[in-house]
Structure formats: structure tokens, C-alpha cells
Design a protein around this motif. Structure first.
Motif, PDB file in Angstrom:
ATOM      1  N   TYR A 135      31.241  -5.533  25.577  1.00  0.00           N
ATOM      2  CA  TYR A 135      32.448  -5.969  24.891  1.00  0.00           C
ATOM      3  C   TYR A 135      32.346  -7.436  24.467  1.00  0.00           C
ATOM      4  O   TYR A 135      32.609  -7.790  23.314  1.00  0.00           O
ATOM      5  CB  TYR A 135      33.672  -5.774  25.798  1.00  0.00           C
ATOM      6  N   VAL A 136      31.972  -8.284  25.408  1.00  0.00           N
ATOM      7  CA  VAL A 136      31.951  -9.724  25.100  1.00  0.00           C
ATOM      8  C   VAL A 136      30.902 -10.031  24.035  1.00  0.00           C
ATOM      9  O   VAL A 136      31.175 -10.754  23.070  1.00  0.00           O
ATOM     10  CB  VAL A 136      31.708 -10.567  26.376  1.00  0.00           C
ATOM     11  N   VAL A 137      29.704  -9.461  24.199  1.00  0.00           N
ATOM     12  CA  VAL A 137      28.645  -9.758  23.226  1.00  0.00           C
ATOM     13  C   VAL A 137      29.024  -9.223  21.847  1.00  0.00           C
ATOM     14  O   VAL A 137      28.880  -9.915  20.831  1.00  0.00           O
ATOM     15  CB  VAL A 137      27.291  -9.169  23.687  1.00  0.00           C
ATOM     16  N   MET A 138      29.547  -8.008  21.792  1.00  0.00           N
ATOM     17  CA  MET A 138      29.919  -7.425  20.500  1.00  0.00           C
ATOM     18  C   MET A 138      31.128  -8.145  19.898  1.00  0.00           C
ATOM     19  O   MET A 138      31.206  -8.293  18.681  1.00  0.00           O
ATOM     20  CB  MET A 138      30.208  -5.928  20.643  1.00  0.00           C
ATOM     21  N   ALA A 139      32.053  -8.592  20.743  1.00  0.00           N
ATOM     22  CA  ALA A 139      33.207  -9.334  20.212  1.00  0.00           C
ATOM     23  C   ALA A 139      32.712 -10.573  19.480  1.00  0.00           C
ATOM     24  O   ALA A 139      33.238 -10.942  18.424  1.00  0.00           O
ATOM     25  CB  ALA A 139      34.165  -9.718  21.337  1.00  0.00           C
ATOM     26  N   MET A 140      31.666 -11.204  20.020  1.00  0.00           N
ATOM     27  CA  MET A 140      31.135 -12.394  19.361  1.00  0.00           C
ATOM     28  C   MET A 140      30.477 -12.035  18.019  1.00  0.00           C
ATOM     29  O   MET A 140      30.543 -12.801  17.058  1.00  0.00           O
ATOM     30  CB  MET A 140      30.155 -13.123  20.285  1.00  0.00           C
ATOM     31  N   LYS A 141      29.844 -10.864  17.962  1.00  0.00           N
ATOM     32  CA  LYS A 141      29.250 -10.449  16.685  1.00  0.00           C
ATOM     33  C   LYS A 141      30.338 -10.061  15.684  1.00  0.00           C
ATOM     34  O   LYS A 141      30.248 -10.408  14.502  1.00  0.00           O
ATOM     35  CB  LYS A 141      28.296  -9.259  16.906  1.00  0.00           C
ATOM     36  N   ILE A 142      31.339  -9.341  16.173  1.00  0.00           N
ATOM     37  CA  ILE A 142      32.438  -8.933  15.290  1.00  0.00           C
ATOM     38  C   ILE A 142      33.131 -10.172  14.731  1.00  0.00           C
ATOM     39  O   ILE A 142      33.494 -10.242  13.559  1.00  0.00           O
ATOM     40  CB  ILE A 142      33.419  -8.010  16.050  1.00  0.00           C
ATOM     41  N   ASN A 143      33.268 -11.167  15.595  1.00  0.00           N
ATOM     42  CA  ASN A 143      33.844 -12.434  15.177  1.00  0.00           C
ATOM     43  C   ASN A 143      33.097 -13.013  13.977  1.00  0.00           C
ATOM     44  O   ASN A 143      33.694 -13.411  12.971  1.00  0.00           O
ATOM     45  CB  ASN A 143      33.778 -13.386  16.386  1.00  0.00           C
ATOM     46  N   LYS A 144      31.763 -13.012  14.094  1.00  0.00           N
ATOM     47  CA  LYS A 144      30.931 -13.542  12.987  1.00  0.00           C
ATOM     48  C   LYS A 144      31.144 -12.722  11.714  1.00  0.00           C
ATOM     49  O   LYS A 144      31.272 -13.283  10.621  1.00  0.00           O
ATOM     50  CB  LYS A 144      29.453 -13.504  13.359  1.00  0.00           C
ATOM     51  N   ASP A 145      31.165 -11.399  11.864  1.00  0.00           N
ATOM     52  CA  ASP A 145      31.321 -10.555  10.676  1.00  0.00           C
ATOM     53  C   ASP A 145      32.688 -10.761  10.026  1.00  0.00           C
ATOM     54  O   ASP A 145      32.798 -10.811   8.803  1.00  0.00           O
ATOM     55  CB  ASP A 145      31.117  -9.078  11.049  1.00  0.00           C
ATOM     56  N   LEU A 146      33.716 -10.897  10.862  1.00  0.00           N
ATOM     57  CA  LEU A 146      35.055 -11.144  10.316  1.00  0.00           C
ATOM     58  C   LEU A 146      35.094 -12.464   9.567  1.00  0.00           C
ATOM     59  O   LEU A 146      35.694 -12.588   8.498  1.00  0.00           O
ATOM     60  CB  LEU A 146      36.089 -11.191  11.441  1.00  0.00           C
ATOM     61  N   GLU A 147      34.429 -13.446  10.145  1.00  0.00           N
ATOM     62  CA  GLU A 147      34.439 -14.765   9.507  1.00  0.00           C
ATOM     63  C   GLU A 147      33.770 -14.693   8.130  1.00  0.00           C
ATOM     64  O   GLU A 147      34.264 -15.265   7.150  1.00  0.00           O
ATOM     65  CB  GLU A 147      33.731 -15.755  10.435  1.00  0.00           C
ATOM     66  N   ARG A 148      32.683 -13.919   8.056  1.00  0.00           N
ATOM     67  CA  ARG A 148      32.000 -13.753   6.763  1.00  0.00           C
ATOM     68  C   ARG A 148      32.890 -12.998   5.774  1.00  0.00           C
ATOM     69  O   ARG A 148      32.911 -13.319   4.581  1.00  0.00           O
ATOM     70  CB  ARG A 148      30.676 -12.990   6.949  1.00  0.00           C
ATOM     71  N   ILE A 149      33.605 -11.990   6.279  1.00  0.00           N
ATOM     72  CA  ILE A 149      34.514 -11.256   5.393  1.00  0.00           C
ATOM     73  C   ILE A 149      35.555 -12.224   4.830  1.00  0.00           C
ATOM     74  O   ILE A 149      35.869 -12.202   3.630  1.00  0.00           O
ATOM     75  CB  ILE A 149      35.191 -10.080   6.138  1.00  0.00           C
ATOM     76  N   GLY A 150      36.049 -13.112   5.704  1.00  0.00           N
ATOM     77  CA  GLY A 150      36.997 -14.133   5.265  1.00  0.00           C
ATOM     78  C   GLY A 150      36.414 -14.998   4.150  1.00  0.00           C
ATOM     79  O   GLY A 150      37.076 -15.289   3.149  1.00  0.00           O
ATOM     80  N   ASP A 151      35.132 -15.372   4.305  1.00  0.00           N
ATOM     81  CA  ASP A 151      34.472 -16.172   3.261  1.00  0.00           C
ATOM     82  C   ASP A 151      34.440 -15.420   1.932  1.00  0.00           C
ATOM     83  O   ASP A 151      34.634 -16.012   0.861  1.00  0.00           O
ATOM     84  CB  ASP A 151      33.023 -16.504   3.665  1.00  0.00           C
ATOM     85  N   HIS A 152      34.166 -14.105   2.009  1.00  0.00           N
ATOM     86  CA  HIS A 152      34.130 -13.322   0.763  1.00  0.00           C
ATOM     87  C   HIS A 152      35.510 -13.276   0.102  1.00  0.00           C
ATOM     88  O   HIS A 152      35.603 -13.311  -1.121  1.00  0.00           O
ATOM     89  CB  HIS A 152      33.608 -11.908   1.029  1.00  0.00           C
ATOM     90  N   HIS A 161      42.809 -10.421  21.871  1.00  0.00           N
ATOM     91  CA  HIS A 161      43.964 -10.910  21.113  1.00  0.00           C
ATOM     92  C   HIS A 161      43.551 -11.828  19.973  1.00  0.00           C
ATOM     93  O   HIS A 161      44.045 -11.708  18.853  1.00  0.00           O
ATOM     94  CB  HIS A 161      44.936 -11.655  22.032  1.00  0.00           C
ATOM     95  N   ALA A 162      42.626 -12.744  20.274  1.00  0.00           N
ATOM     96  CA  ALA A 162      42.198 -13.689  19.243  1.00  0.00           C
ATOM     97  C   ALA A 162      41.558 -12.939  18.073  1.00  0.00           C
ATOM     98  O   ALA A 162      41.790 -13.264  16.901  1.00  0.00           O
ATOM     99  CB  ALA A 162      41.223 -14.703  19.835  1.00  0.00           C
ATOM    100  N   LEU A 163      40.769 -11.910  18.402  1.00  0.00           N
ATOM    101  CA  LEU A 163      40.112 -11.141  17.337  1.00  0.00           C
ATOM    102  C   LEU A 163      41.118 -10.365  16.493  1.00  0.00           C
ATOM    103  O   LEU A 163      40.983 -10.284  15.269  1.00  0.00           O
ATOM    104  CB  LEU A 163      39.098 -10.166  17.944  1.00  0.00           C
ATOM    105  N   VAL A 164      42.110  -9.788  17.173  1.00  0.00           N
ATOM    106  CA  VAL A 164      43.129  -9.024  16.445  1.00  0.00           C
ATOM    107  C   VAL A 164      43.868  -9.948  15.480  1.00  0.00           C
ATOM    108  O   VAL A 164      44.100  -9.625  14.308  1.00  0.00           O
ATOM    109  CB  VAL A 164      44.120  -8.374  17.437  1.00  0.00           C
ATOM    110  N   ASN A 165      44.188 -11.118  15.988  1.00  0.00           N
ATOM    111  CA  ASN A 165      44.847 -12.145  15.203  1.00  0.00           C
ATOM    112  C   ASN A 165      44.024 -12.523  13.974  1.00  0.00           C
ATOM    113  O   ASN A 165      44.515 -12.581  12.843  1.00  0.00           O
ATOM    114  CB  ASN A 165      44.946 -13.378  16.116  1.00  0.00           C
ATOM    115  N   MET A 166      42.750 -12.766  14.231  1.00  0.00           N
ATOM    116  CA  MET A 166      41.843 -13.172  13.172  1.00  0.00           C
ATOM    117  C   MET A 166      41.720 -12.055  12.138  1.00  0.00           C
ATOM    118  O   MET A 166      41.748 -12.302  10.919  1.00  0.00           O
ATOM    119  CB  MET A 166      40.482 -13.471  13.800  1.00  0.00           C
ATOM    120  N   ALA A 167      41.591 -10.813  12.644  1.00  0.00           N
ATOM    121  CA  ALA A 167      41.426  -9.675  11.733  1.00  0.00           C
ATOM    122  C   ALA A 167      42.637  -9.556  10.814  1.00  0.00           C
ATOM    123  O   ALA A 167      42.488  -9.302   9.616  1.00  0.00           O
ATOM    124  CB  ALA A 167      41.234  -8.387  12.527  1.00  0.00           C
ATOM    125  N   SER A 168      43.830  -9.783  11.357  1.00  0.00           N
ATOM    126  CA  SER A 168      44.996  -9.595  10.495  1.00  0.00           C
ATOM    127  C   SER A 168      45.068 -10.695   9.433  1.00  0.00           C
ATOM    128  O   SER A 168      45.443 -10.448   8.292  1.00  0.00           O
ATOM    129  CB  SER A 168      46.276  -9.455  11.323  1.00  0.00           C
TER     130      SER A 168
END
Ligand SMILES: Nc1ncnc2c1ncn2[C@@H]1O[C@H](COP(=O)(O)OP(=O)(O)O)[C@@H](O)[C@H]1O
Ligand SMILES: [Mg+2]
Lengths: 218, 251
Positions: free
Chosen positions: A78-95, A13-20
Motif C-alpha cells: 500500500y505505502v509503496v504503491m501510494a507513492m507511485k500513484i501519487n507520482k502518476d496523479l501529479e503527472r496527470i495534473g501537469d497534463h 486521505h491525502a491521495l483522495v484529496n489530490m485525486a479530486s
């Protein structure tokens, strides 16, 4: 639901939220650029603070889940990749924030180039982000592969558009100050495509246990 | 790769109840192999087949074949004493004899006919070192084994098992009565032991299986469901049932 399943659900849920939020920010930053209008920039900067908060929260949840529940197999992936996806999303946000700042700077200069190709490229990068997240949420492997393939188009557009801008700069040195911001924005967009590809690869890995990074498989 | 143990189509009945169903499995030499699965799935039964401890139970019928280093251990000509010397066993509850630490280990050797004191001393020391217990007990060898802690008693039983120089060591939930520190010591010991022995361990502790074993066999209701390298079982098993069990969502 076991507690582990509940925790994984919360992370999802947190990731979906962040992605949107990140998607909204990319699209708004592109609006700033193409409409030459900075009225959305404050909203973008505020949203970015929320994205950063979620980044911390997802990392904390992930580490806690690993420590307390020692997930294995698909849960572990799932958990390990969610943490990586989180990092990538955060970088996308920075861009997205980077694009916004440069779009605001660009307002000081006359329009450098008719924005035709660049918004097209930008919106396909943004679509890659939403599709990579869609593949992660729905477990759609084919969509993940699709996203990875689309990154090649982004790379081609990057080369083509940057060459165009550079030749314009050569012809008319008076545009250099403005055009350099445009080149930087182009780089931001290209990086967004790369990061969306990472997310798609991680989503594929969660579902299959197979790593397709660095050109493996596809 | 050398396979120490080959299990072929092994079925075992307790009276009418079929506790093992056509199990086929190869166990590699000098590796540790874990049997996991819900309680009652047949892990201990399968383990006990490997040194024919089930023969002692009335009404047991066994079909299929187990070969160890190429010899069918259910062949009528097999000498059971030799088999059990070659295939040692450590149980869940440590069971030292009511004797001194020294005598616990020397006992089996004396039965095997070794009388020479210096030879006995040598084997006792070597076995205690092999079980990572020597430093803790070398000054109290003549004290009762019952004065040792649970973890030390379990390592004493391991020392006793290796004193007769088996090639295979079977362990049935060897840590389930131990605290985390004693458990960690036994787990470290298992990693050392597999240099010299083939280890087969039954454990209900999944993390223990993933820490100490090279291969994992997942069993359910007497059947072998999946067998693979431990890292494959715990990262990406092929069978959904295995995934559900190791993820703790067994329904
Ligand atoms: N001595 C016995 N007599 C009859 N049934 C037994 C005996 N030992 C085990 N069983 C039965 O065989 C099945 C497997 O038992 P066991 O091998 O002890 O399982 P696990 O070690 O996986 O918990 C169980 O249903 C159990 O009740
Ligand atoms: Mg048992």
C-alpha cells in the motif's frame, strides 16, 4: 487503530484529496478547450500549486512511514504503491495544466475541427482517472482491470483523431499553426489514459500482490 | 532440493497440555529457516525437538516423526551424543564456560577424545574464524571468556557449537540480549554460516527473520499456520492470520 494504520489512513486521505483536485482540473481544462473560454484557467493554475504541495507531502509521509514502521505485506504494498500513484496523479495534473495552456493559445485561432470525438475521448480518459482512484480506495479489482481495458479504446481514438487532424492540415495549410496545438492536446489526453492505467495496475497489485503491468495477465 | 530435516505430524505434550499440534514441515539444507509467532506458540519447543532436548523434561510425550538426513532421530537406537553433535544449539543467553576463550572451544573436542595440541589449535582457530571472532580475540586466547562483550560471548558460543562440525545449527533467539551492532554482526555471521550449515533460528524479531532467513514458518498456539519462502511471507502471505501477525495487528 495502530499508528501504522493511522499513517496509512492519512496517506489515503491525502491521495483522495489530490485525486479530486486533479479530476476537477482535467474537467476544467476540457471546458476551456471545448467552450473556448479561458475564465477557468487561473483557477486551474492555483489548484495545480495545491496538487504539487500534496505530492511533496505524500512522498514525505510515505518515506517516513517506511523508515519508522517497516510495514510488510499488504501495508508495504500500500505505502509503496501510494507513492507511485501519487507520482502518476501529479503527472496527470501537469497534463491538465498543459491542456489549459494550449487551449488558451488556441483561442487565437479559428476553430480547427468540430469537437465531437475529441471531447468524448477526453471524458473517457477523465473517467478512467476517477475509476482508477475509486478502485484504489474501495479495493475493487474488477474496476482496475476494466480501466486497463479501456485504455485500448483511448489509444484507438488517439490514432483516429490525430490522422483526421493531419489530413485536414494537408488539405489546408493555413490551419497548421492552430492544429498543432490540437495534436499536442490529443497527446496529453492519451498520456492521461496511460497514467490512469498505471494507477489501476498499482491498485490491482495492492490487492493481489500480482503485477499486471506490460500486458501481464490481461 | 535436498531437505535436511523432515518433520511429520509432530505433536508434543507437556503433561496434558498439547504444545505442538501435528506439525509437518521440511527444512532445506544450507538455508536458514526462521520460526516466528507470538510468545508461547511453541517455537522453542519445536526447535528443541530437533536435537531431542525436550527428552530431558519430565512428562513430555512426543508423537510423529523427525528425520534428519533420512534417519528417524526418535528411533531408540539413536546415539544422543552423536545427534547433539550433529545438531548444535546456540541459546538466547550466551553461556560460555568459566574457562579461557581457548578452552571454551577445546573443551568439547577434548571430551570427544582429541588430545593433539596442534590439532586443537587448528580447530580453535578455524572455529573462531568461522564465527567471525578470531581477529578480535587471537591475542587473548588464554584470557577468561567472561571478559568478552555480550556479542563476543554469543559468537564464542557459536564457535563452540561449530567446533564439533555439526551439519545443523539451532539458534533460539540468539540476538535478543544483544545491542544492535552485536546483533548485526551475528546476523551477518548467520548468512556466512549457512554456506556450511543448515540454520534454524527462533526469533521474535520480525525484521530479523526477514533479514536472515530464506524460509519462514509462522506458528500459532502450537500449530504451523504458514510456511513459505521468507519473501513471500513478508510480501504476500496466503493466510490472513500470518498477514495480521507480521503487520503487528494481532488481535
Ligand atoms: N518445560 C515446560 N513444561 C511445561 N510447559 C512448557 C515447558 N516449556 C514450554 N512450555 C509451554 O509450551 C508452550 C510453548 O512454549 P515455547 O515452546 O517456549 O514457546 P515460544 O518459544 O514460542 O515462546 C507454552 O504454553 C509454554 O508455557
Ligand atoms: Mg522461546
Amino acid at each position: 487503530m495502530t499508528e501504522l494504520e493511522e499513517r496509512i489512513d492519512n496517506i489515503r486521505h491525502a491521495l483522495v484529496n489530490m485525486a479530486s483536485m486533479v479530476e476537477t482540473n482535467i474537467n476544467n481544462s476540457l471546458k476551456c478547450l471545448t467552450e473556448r473560454n479561458k475564465s477557468l484557467s487561473d483557477e486551474i493554475f492555483t489548484q495545480e500549486l495545491e496538487v504539487n504541495k500534496l505530492d511533496n507531502e505524500i512522498d514525505t509521509q510515505g518515506i517516513e512511514t517506511l523508515a519508522l514502521f517497516q510495514p510488510v505485506s499488504e501495508d508495504l504494498r500500500y505505502v509503496v504503491m501510494a507513492m507511485k500513484i501519487n507520482k502518476d496523479l501529479e503527472r496527470i495534473g501537469d497534463h491538465a495544466v498543459g491542456i489549459t495552456r494550449k487551449a488558451v493559445e488556441l483561442l487565437e485561432f479559428p476553430t480547427v475541427i468540430e469537437y465531437v470525438e475529441l471531447p468524448k475521448m477526453a471524458f473517457s480518459a477523465s473517467k478512467m482517472v476517477s475509476d482508477s482512484i475509486k478502485s484504489f480506495i474501495s479495493g475493487n479489482k474488477q474496476l482496475a482491470i476494466d480501466v486497463c481495458e479501456r485504455d485500448r479504446e483511448i489509444d484507438k481514438s488517439y490514432i483516429k483523431i490525430s490522422e483526421e487532424i493531419i489530413s485536414l492540415m494537408k488539405n489546408d495549410s493555413s490551419i497548421i499553426d492552430g492544429a498543432k496545438f490540437l495534436l499536442l492536446i490529443l497527446k496529453d489526453i492519451e498520456r492521461i489514459g496511460d497514467l490512469a492505467t498505471n494507477i489501476a495496475e498499482d491498485s490491482y497489485y495492492i490487492q493481489t500482490g500480482t503485477i499486471i503491468r506490460h500486458g501481464n495477465l490481461i | 532440493m535436498s531437505k535436511a530435516i523432515n518433520i511429520r505430524n509432530l505433536s508434543l505434550y507437556y503433561g496434558k497440555a498439547k504444545a505442538l499440534k501435528e506439525v509437518t514441515l521440511d527444512i532445506e539444507a544450507n538455508k536458514s529457516t526462521a520460526f516466528i509467532g507470538p510468545s508461547g506458540c511453541g517455537k522453542s519447543t519445536l526447535l528443541r525437538c530437533l536435537n531431542r532436548l525436550n527428552d530431558l523434561i519430565e512428562g513430555v510425550k512426543i508423537e510423529g516423526e523427525i528425520t534428519i538426513s533420512g534417519t528417524n532421530i526418535y528411533d531408540p537406537s539413536i546415539d544422543l551424543t552423536n545427534l547433539r553433535r550433529n545438531v548444535g544449539m546456540v541459546f538466547q543467553k550466551s553461556n560460555p564456560f568459566p574457562l579461557s576463550i581457548y578452552e571454551n572451544i577445546a573443551y568439547g573436542l577434548k571430551i570427544a577424545g582429541i588430545k593433539d595440541k596442534s590439532k586443537l589449535d587448528h580447530v580453535v582457530e578455524k572455529s573462531l574464524k568461522g564465527a567471525a571472532l578470531w581477529d578480535e580475540v587471537k591475542d587473548r586466547l588464554n584470557e577468561s571468556a567472561y571478559g568478552l562483550s555480550g556479542g563476543q560471548q554469543q559468537r564464542l558460543c557459536i564457535a563452540r557449537a561449530i567446533a564439533v562440525e555439526p551439519t545443523i545449527l539451532l539458534m533460539d533467539e540468539p540476538c535478543s540480549a544483544l545491542d544492535p551492532i552485536a546483533t548485526a554482526k551475528v546476523e551477518e555471521l548467520i548468512k556466512e554460516l549457512k554456506k556450511d550449515y543448515t540454520i534454524v533460528i527462533v526469533t521474535h524479531n520480525m525484521q530479523q527473520a526477514s533479514r536472515v532467513s530464506d524460509y519462514t514458518a509462522f506458528m500459532f498456539l502450537g500449530e504451523l499456520i504458514e510456511f513459505d519462502e521468507t519473501k513471500t511471507i513478508f510480501m504476500n502471505p496466503s493466510i490472513q492470520q500470518t498477514n495480521d501477525y507480521i503487520s503487528g495487528r494481532f488481535g
